[in-house]
Write a protein that holds these residues in place. Structure first.
Motif, PDB file in Angstrom:
ATOM      1  N   UNK A 231       0.716  -1.242   0.060  1.00  0.00           N
ATOM      2  CA  UNK A 231      -0.069   0.136  -0.215  1.00  0.00           C
ATOM      3  C   UNK A 231       0.719   1.365  -0.289  1.00  0.00           C
ATOM      4  N   UNK A 232       0.719   1.773  -0.455  1.00  0.00           N
ATOM      5  CA  UNK A 232       0.886   3.509  -0.687  1.00  0.00           C
ATOM      6  C   UNK A 232       0.664   4.537   0.317  1.00  0.00           C
ATOM      7  N   UNK A 233       0.232   5.406   0.172  1.00  0.00           N
ATOM      8  CA  UNK A 233       0.142   6.367   1.315  1.00  0.00           C
ATOM      9  C   UNK A 233      -1.614   7.631   0.235  1.00  0.00           C
ATOM     10  N   UNK A 234      -1.796   7.906   1.558  1.00  0.00           N
ATOM     11  CA  UNK A 234      -3.070   9.505   1.699  1.00  0.00           C
ATOM     12  C   UNK A 234      -3.861   9.294   1.436  1.00  0.00           C
ATOM     13  N   UNK A 235      -4.886  10.717   1.030  1.00  0.00           N
ATOM     14  CA  UNK A 235      -5.703  10.774   1.775  1.00  0.00           C
ATOM     15  C   UNK A 235      -7.037   9.356   1.814  1.00  0.00           C
ATOM     16  N   UNK A 236      -7.037   9.573   0.312  1.00  0.00           N
ATOM     17  CA  UNK A 236      -7.770   8.483  -0.613  1.00  0.00           C
ATOM     18  C   UNK A 236      -7.834   6.620   0.176  1.00  0.00           C
ATOM     19  N   UNK A 237      -6.610   6.016  -0.177  1.00  0.00           N
ATOM     20  CA  UNK A 237      -5.644   5.344   0.292  1.00  0.00           C
ATOM     21  C   UNK A 237      -6.257   5.232   1.980  1.00  0.00           C
ATOM     22  N   UNK A 238      -5.900   6.440   2.783  1.00  0.00           N
ATOM     23  CA  UNK A 238      -6.615   5.907   4.286  1.00  0.00           C
ATOM     24  C   UNK A 238      -8.442   6.097   4.093  1.00  0.00           C
ATOM     25  N   UNK A 239      -8.967   6.727   3.413  1.00  0.00           N
ATOM     26  CA  UNK A 239     -10.509   5.883   3.088  1.00  0.00           C
ATOM     27  C   UNK A 239     -10.955   5.193   3.061  1.00  0.00           C
ATOM     28  N   UNK A 240     -10.205   4.245   1.688  1.00  0.00           N
ATOM     29  CA  UNK A 240     -10.125   3.226   1.777  1.00  0.00           C
ATOM     30  C   UNK A 240     -10.073   2.205   2.561  1.00  0.00           C
ATOM     31  N   UNK A 241      -9.439   1.700   3.201  1.00  0.00           N
ATOM     32  CA  UNK A 241      -8.832   1.171   4.443  1.00  0.00           C
ATOM     33  C   UNK A 241     -10.178   1.094   5.470  1.00  0.00           C
ATOM     34  N   UNK A 242     -10.276   2.544   5.679  1.00  0.00           N
ATOM     35  CA  UNK A 242     -11.337   3.026   7.290  1.00  0.00           C
ATOM     36  C   UNK A 242     -12.740   1.575   6.652  1.00  0.00           C
ATOM     37  N   UNK A 243     -12.661   1.465   5.395  1.00  0.00           N
ATOM     38  CA  UNK A 243     -14.417   0.750   5.317  1.00  0.00           C
ATOM     39  C   UNK A 243     -13.549   0.041   5.026  1.00  0.00           C
ATOM     40  N   UNK A 244     -13.058  -0.877   5.582  1.00  0.00           N
ATOM     41  CA  UNK A 244     -12.305  -2.465   5.719  1.00  0.00           C
ATOM     42  C   UNK A 244     -13.042  -2.502   7.355  1.00  0.00           C
ATOM     43  N   UNK A 245     -13.696  -4.467   6.760  1.00  0.00           N
ATOM     44  CA  UNK A 245     -14.505  -4.594   7.691  1.00  0.00           C
ATOM     45  C   UNK A 245     -12.765  -5.859   8.394  1.00  0.00           C
ATOM     46  N   UNK A 246     -13.474  -5.415  10.015  1.00  0.00           N
ATOM     47  CA  UNK A 246     -12.296  -6.790  10.121  1.00  0.00           C
ATOM     48  C   UNK A 246     -12.418  -7.967  10.180  1.00  0.00           C
ATOM     49  N   UNK A 247     -11.078  -8.976   9.952  1.00  0.00           N
ATOM     50  CA  UNK A 247     -10.626 -10.234   9.359  1.00  0.00           C
ATOM     51  C   UNK A 247      -9.906 -10.786  10.259  1.00  0.00           C
TER      52      UNK A 247
END
Lengths: 317, 317
Positions: A120-136
Motif C-alpha cells: 500500500x502507498x499512502x494518502x487521503x484516498x487510500x486512508x479512506x479506503x482502509x477505513x472501510x475495511x471490515x475486521x478480518x
DNA sequence: CCAGTTTGTGAGTAATTGCCCATGAGCGAA
DNA sequence: TTCGCTCATGGGCAATTACTCACAAACTGG
C-alpha cells in the motif's frame, strides 16, 4: 439497561440497533420497544452505528454505464484491473465511492486462502479506503508499505495507512520507518542499507498487488502540505514538467519518472514491476486528471479505481 | 433516461439511485433532480434496489453474528424472545454472559410501569442471573417461584432464587414452600390443596413472563446432586427416554412431558402456557445441548437466552 | 386490431426519521 | 458537600420517506 457509561456497551447497543434497523429492517419505534429505550435513543444508536462506521453499505450491481467506461479504459490504457463507480455530481468529496470500491477490492484480495504480499502507498484516498475495511483475520498474508511513515520533522504522523490496515485485517505488516523524501541520494542509500529496510524493499519486489494513491502536484499538494517540499521547489519541478507523484516518485506528463535529482531523494520502495504486479491507483476528481492520465499513459499503474466523470475525461483526452 | 422498458436498464437506474442514496447519502429529492425523474420514481428505484438486493448492508461488529444467529433461532423454533451472547471459548463457566443477559432481560420486564407477574424457576444459571440484578423498586410487580425451595431433607436450602430476587428488586414475592419432588401423586395433590400453595398456583397461570433454567439429566445432574432423585432412578428415567427437565418436569427428546409416574410426583407449578406467556429458558454449554434442543422442539419454552456456540449447535441439529 | 393484464407514474397521505431544546443525572473540582 | 460541566434522555416538530390509489402506456394473446 440502566447505567451504561462505558463506551463499549454503548457501541454494542449501537451495533444491535444498527443491525435491527438496516439488516432486519425494523423501524426505530420497534427497535426502541424491543430494547426497552425511547425512540429517540434508538435513533441515536442507529446514527451512532453509522458514525462509527459499524455499518457498511455497498452496491452489488454492475451498472452498465460504468462497465462500458471500464471496458473502454481497460483497452485504451491496457489495464489489468478497472473499477468505475458512479459519480455524484453534487458531492465535493474526493473519496466517496472510491473508498468503498477500494475497500471491496482489497477485501477480495485478502480473502484469498493462499498467501499474498499486498503493498500500500499512502494518502487521503487510500486512508479512506482502509477505513472501510471490515475486521478480518488474514494471518496468511503480508502487507507492506511502499512509503515511509515518518514526517519531515521526524514525527510518525502522516497518513497512517499501513497500521490502520494491519489493525483491521490482522496480518503481518511491514512499515517503512523512513520519511518520503530525504535530503540526498547518499542519505537515501544509507538508510536503505539498513537490514530492516532491506527486507521491506525485498518484499516490495515480491508484491502481488499494490494499492496506491495518485498525488497531484501544486503548491497545495500533499507533499507540500505535509512539509516534504517547499512551494519554491514544487514550482521549479512543475516547470520542469512534473505532473504527478506516486508514493513520492515524480513523473512527467507522459508518466516517465523525472530524471532530475528529486527522485534520487525519494526513500520509498520502488513501485513493483507492472509486469508481475497489479498496481492499482485510486483517484478521482478534476485535480487528479492530469496526474492520473500521465500515470496511465506511462503505465506507472496498470489498474485503476475511479469514477464515471473522471473516466470520461481520461477517455476523451 | 426516462423511458426504459428493458428491465436491465431499470435495474441500472435502481443501482444508480441506490448508490446515490446509500453510499453518497443524498436525499431522494436530490436523486430525483439529478436523474431527471420525479421524487416518487426515485423512491421506487431506491426501494427496488433494496428489494433486488443490489444494496448489501453489513454490520462490522462482533454482535452482528449473535443477532443473525438469534434471527435464525427465532424462525427455526418459532420463538418469542431470543438473546444470543458471544461465546468465550476460554471460559468453562456455564453462566458467564447468560447471567448478564438474563439479568438485563429481567430488568427490562421489571422496568415496566404496569404491573406484571414474573415467574422464576431455579438452578445455578438462574441464580447467577439474579445475582446480576441491580437494586430496584418494583412494588407494582409480583414475582413467584415455579419450583419449591425445600430440600428433600426438609431444609430450605436449594437455589434460593426467589428470595435473592425479591431482595434485589423489592417486589411482592410468592415462594413455593414445597420440595421439587414428593413421594407420590397423592402427597402432591394434598400439598397443592393448601390455600397458600393454591394462590401461588393461580399466580403461575397468570404469569406474564417466566425465566427458567434447563436441567440436563445424568447421575451428576442437579436433581441427583440435590438429593431429589437417586442415581438408580435417574438411570431408569433416562432409559425411558428422559432428556431434560424444567422446574422438575421431565420431558423426552421431543420435548414431551414424560407419561410415567415421575411427573405426577413433581410438586412444581405447571409451566405457564406458552400461548399467553413468554417462557424464557437460560442455558448454554455442551451438557445442556440435548435438553435445550428437546425443550425448544416441544415448545416447553418459547424464548431462550444462550450463547453463540450453543445456538450454532442447535441450528445445525 | 382489440380487450385484458401488467407495469410505471404522479398525487396525496400516513408513517418514519432527524434535529433542537429543556431537563436531570453523574462526575470532577473547589 | 456544593457548584459547574458534560452528556444522555425524552418530547415535540419539521423534514423525509413509504404507501395507496387512480390512471395511462405498453405488452399479451386472441
Amino acid at each position: 439497561m440502566a447505567r451504561r457509561t462505558e463506551t463499549a456497551g454503548r457501541l454494542d447497543d449501537a451495533a444491535r440497533a444498527g443491525w435491527l434497523y438496516y439488516v432486519a429492517g425494523r423501524t426505530q419505534d420497534e427497535i426502541a420497544s424491543a430494547m426497552g429505550i425511547s425512540r429517540q435513543s434508538a435513533q441515536r444508536l442507529v446514527s451512532l452505528a453509522v458514525a462509527e462506521r459499524l455499518i457498511k453499505v455497498r452496491l452489488d450491481h454492475p451498472i452498465a454505464e460504468c462497465l462500458e467506461l471500464g471496458e473502454a479504459m481497460r483497452s485504451k490504457f491496457g489495464l489489468t484491473h478497472v473499477d468505475i463507480v458512479p459519480s455524484d455530481p453534487g458531492s465535493s468529496s474526493t473519496t466517496i465511492g472510491i473508498a468503498e470500491a477500494g475497500a471491496a477490492e482489497i477485501e477480495r484480495w485478502l480473502k484469498r486462502p493462499d498467501p499474498i504480499v499486498l503493498a500500500v502507498g499512502t494518502g487521503r484516498t487510500l486512508k479512506a479506503a482502509i477505513d472501510q475495511l471490515p475486521a478480518m483475520e488474514c494471518p496468511q498474508h503480508r502487507i507492506m508499505s511502499l512509503t515511509g511513515n515518518i514526517g519531515p520533522d521526524g514525527s510518525a504522523a502522516y497518513y497512517n495507512v499501513i497500521f490502520s490496515m494491519a489493525d483491521a485485517v490482522k496480518a503481518r505488516h511491514y512499515p517503512m520507518p523512513l520519511p518520503v523524501l530525504v535530503s540526498s541520494s547518499e542519505e537515501r542509500d544509507l538508510l536503505h542499507r539498513q537490514s530492516l529496510v532491506q527486507s521491506t524493499l525485498k518484499l516490495g519486489r515480491e508484491a502481488d498487488v499494490a494499492f496506491v494513491g495518485i498525488g497531484e502536484l501544486g503548491v497545495d499538494a500533499p507533499l507540500c502540505l505535509d512539509g516534504f517540499l517547499d512551494p519554491a521547489e514544487m514550482t521549479r519541478l512543475m516547470e520542469e514538467g512534473a505532473t504527478g507523484e506516486i508514493c513520492g516518485w515524480m513523473y512527467d506528463g507522459e508518466g516517465r519518472l523525472l530524471d532530475g535529482s528529486i527522485n534520487e531523494r525519494v526513500a520509498s520502495v520502488p513501485l513493483p514491476s507492472r509486469e508481475s504486479t497489479t498496481v492499482i491507483g485510486l483517484a478521482k476528481g478534476k485535480r487528479k486528471y492530469a496526474a492520473l492520465l500521465a500515470a496511465l499513459r506511462g503505465r506507472m499503474i496498470n489498474g485503476v479505481i475511479t469514477d464515471e466523470a473522471t473516466a470520461r475525461h481520461l477517455l476523451s483526452a
